[in-house]
Motif scaffolding. Structure first.
Motif, PDB file in Angstrom:
ATOM      1  N   PRO A  45       0.834  -1.210   0.000  1.00 19.57           N
ATOM      2  CA  PRO A  45       0.000   0.000   0.000  1.00 19.57           C
ATOM      3  C   PRO A  45       0.868   1.260   0.000  1.00 19.57           C
ATOM      4  N   PRO A  46       0.394   2.325  -0.619  1.00 14.37           N
ATOM      5  CA  PRO A  46       1.159   3.578  -0.645  1.00 14.37           C
ATOM      6  C   PRO A  46       0.908   4.447   0.579  1.00 14.37           C
ATOM      7  N   GLU A  47       0.664   3.819   1.735  1.00 22.16           N
ATOM      8  CA  GLU A  47       0.417   4.536   2.977  1.00 22.16           C
ATOM      9  C   GLU A  47       0.900   3.669   4.130  1.00 22.16           C
ATOM     10  N   PRO A  48       0.983   4.175   5.336  1.00 22.03           N
ATOM     11  CA  PRO A  48       1.560   3.402   6.444  1.00 22.03           C
ATOM     12  C   PRO A  48       0.845   2.070   6.680  1.00 22.03           C
ATOM     13  N   TRP A  49       1.639   1.003   6.869  1.00 22.05           N
ATOM     14  CA  TRP A  49       1.094  -0.328   7.132  1.00 22.05           C
ATOM     15  C   TRP A  49       2.170  -1.158   7.828  1.00 22.05           C
ATOM     16  N   ARG A  50       1.740  -2.288   8.404  1.00 25.24           N
ATOM     17  CA  ARG A  50       2.675  -3.204   9.050  1.00 25.24           C
ATOM     18  C   ARG A  50       2.382  -4.614   8.569  1.00 25.24           C
ATOM     19  N   GLU A  51       3.427  -5.403   8.355  1.00 26.39           N
ATOM     20  CA  GLU A  51       3.245  -6.818   8.027  1.00 26.39           C
ATOM     21  C   GLU A  51       3.206  -7.621   9.316  1.00 26.39           C
ATOM     22  N   VAL A  52       2.170  -8.431   9.475  1.00 25.08           N
ATOM     23  CA  VAL A  52       2.022  -9.266  10.671  1.00 25.08           C
ATOM     24  C   VAL A  52       1.557 -10.649  10.244  1.00 25.08           C
ATOM     25  N   THR A  53       1.830 -11.644  11.060  1.00 22.40           N
ATOM     26  CA  THR A  53       1.288 -12.968  10.793  1.00 22.40           C
ATOM     27  C   THR A  53      -0.152 -13.025  11.278  1.00 22.40           C
ATOM     28  N   ILE A  54      -0.884 -14.009  10.776  1.00 24.93           N
ATOM     29  CA  ILE A  54      -2.294 -14.121  11.145  1.00 24.93           C
ATOM     30  C   ILE A  54      -2.444 -14.322  12.654  1.00 24.93           C
ATOM     31  N   GLY A  55      -1.447 -14.957  13.287  1.00 25.47           N
ATOM     32  CA  GLY A  55      -1.512 -15.171  14.727  1.00 25.47           C
ATOM     33  C   GLY A  55      -1.156 -13.950  15.544  1.00 25.47           C
ATOM     34  N   ASP A  56      -0.606 -12.936  14.879  1.00 29.55           N
ATOM     35  CA  ASP A  56      -0.179 -11.730  15.587  1.00 29.55           C
ATOM     36  C   ASP A  56      -1.011 -10.506  15.238  1.00 29.55           C
ATOM     37  N   ILE A  57      -2.195 -10.738  14.674  1.00 30.37           N
ATOM     38  CA  ILE A  57      -3.090  -9.609  14.405  1.00 30.37           C
ATOM     39  C   ILE A  57      -3.334  -8.864  15.708  1.00 30.37           C
ATOM     40  N   ALA A  58      -3.060  -7.584  15.694  1.00 31.23           N
ATOM     41  CA  ALA A  58      -3.108  -6.789  16.917  1.00 31.23           C
ATOM     42  C   ALA A  58      -4.509  -6.777  17.522  1.00 31.23           C
ATOM     43  N   ASP A  59      -4.548  -6.853  18.828  1.00 30.58           N
ATOM     44  CA  ASP A  59      -5.812  -6.745  19.549  1.00 30.58           C
ATOM     45  C   ASP A  59      -6.104  -5.267  19.770  1.00 30.58           C
ATOM     46  N   GLN A  60      -6.594  -4.621  18.718  1.00 25.25           N
ATOM     47  CA  GLN A  60      -6.873  -3.189  18.769  1.00 25.25           C
ATOM     48  C   GLN A  60      -8.211  -2.929  18.080  1.00 25.25           C
TER      49      GLN A  60
END
Length: 264
Positions: A128-143
């Motif tokens: 994406p051309p905007e801020p993002w983070r790569e995470v694993t499916i098990g580490d999807i943030a609890d937010q």
């Protein structure tokens, strides 16, 4: 005197082309709307950052209805008008749904960050051309999250929605889509119509006095809300069937002229 008091438009595929391009005729029409005191609203699946990136357009908006209705933002004064988020349990179970399906990837549009699994990123084919983070499916943030997007290598959007419905998510989230092989899940009861209705009420405009432009199924609820709807370009068949009128991509200005909202 025209009965139309506001214009609402989807962005990608409707007035925004590949590479965030917007043709000069559209930008001229947007400027004329502002000069005439006709509020322009964007109703989009994009994030707020994604709308702000369209700087030539964003500054002309009265309201941006982002995340398919979950976030309302007014560029004037940089005001957040409302926000709705998925409940944590539904978000967790959507992640479980994706984990159990080979070929699927998940993106979570969190309030604090945009989290993307490697599988989703591979299917998207570009970052994406905007801020993002790569995470694993098990580490999807609890937010808190405005919604999620699920992509699949082979399943169509309708097939994904059918599987999600069979799994019981239709009664827990709003399911729609704006691109092939992708679905968007947002807070239950939140869609473009709900967001546009709130924005129009904030502006003091009745929905029947608004014109809307769109091209994909996530625009259908918005089309049902307003007084006049225009299916743009290669619109989805359901959108074409629901629309009051049709226009080619790039026909935004001409339609507004025909409706008496701007000059020729």
């Amino acid at each position: 005197m025209t009965q139309w008091r506001a214009v609402v438009t989807d962005l990608d595929g409707t007035v925004v082309g590949p590479g965030d391009t917007i043709d000069p005729a559209t930008l001229n029409a947007v400027a004329q709307l502002r000069f005439r005191g006709v509020p322009l609203l964007a109703a989009t699946a994009r994030t707020r950052n994604g709308v702000e990136r369209l700087s030539a357009l964003a500054g002309q908006l009265a309201v941006a209805v982002c995340h398919n209705g979950a976030l309302g933002w007014s560029p004037t004064g940089n005001r957040t008008l409302w926000q709705r988020t998925l409940d944590a349990g539904t978000l967790s179970e959507l992640a479980t749904f994706v984990r159990a399906r080979p070929g699927a990837g998940l993106a979570v549009f969190g309030v604090a960050s945009w989290d993307i699994t490697p599988e989703y990123l591979a299917l998207r084919r570009r970052p994406p051309p905007e801020p993002w983070r790569e995470v694993t499916i098990g580490d999807i943030a609890d937010q808190p999250a405005y919604g999620v997007a699920i992509r699949h290598a082979t399943l169509t959007s309708d097939e994904l929605i059918a599987e999600l419905t069979a799994a019981g998510f239709a009664g827990r989230a709003t399911l729609t889509y704006s691109a092939p092989h992708l679905i968007e899940a947002g807070p239950l009861g939140v869609d473009k119509a709900a967001g546009v209705s709130r924005a129009l009420d904030w502006l003091g405009v009745r929905p029947e006095n608004a014109v809307a432009f769109g091209d994909m199924p996530n625009d259908l609820s918005m089309f049902a809300l307003v007084g006049h709807s225009v299916a743009v370009g290669d619109a989805h068949p359901a959108v074409r069937a629901a629309a009051t009128a049709h226009a080619p991509f790039g026909g935004f200005a001409r339609c507004l002229t025909e409706l008496g909202l701007i000059g020729s």
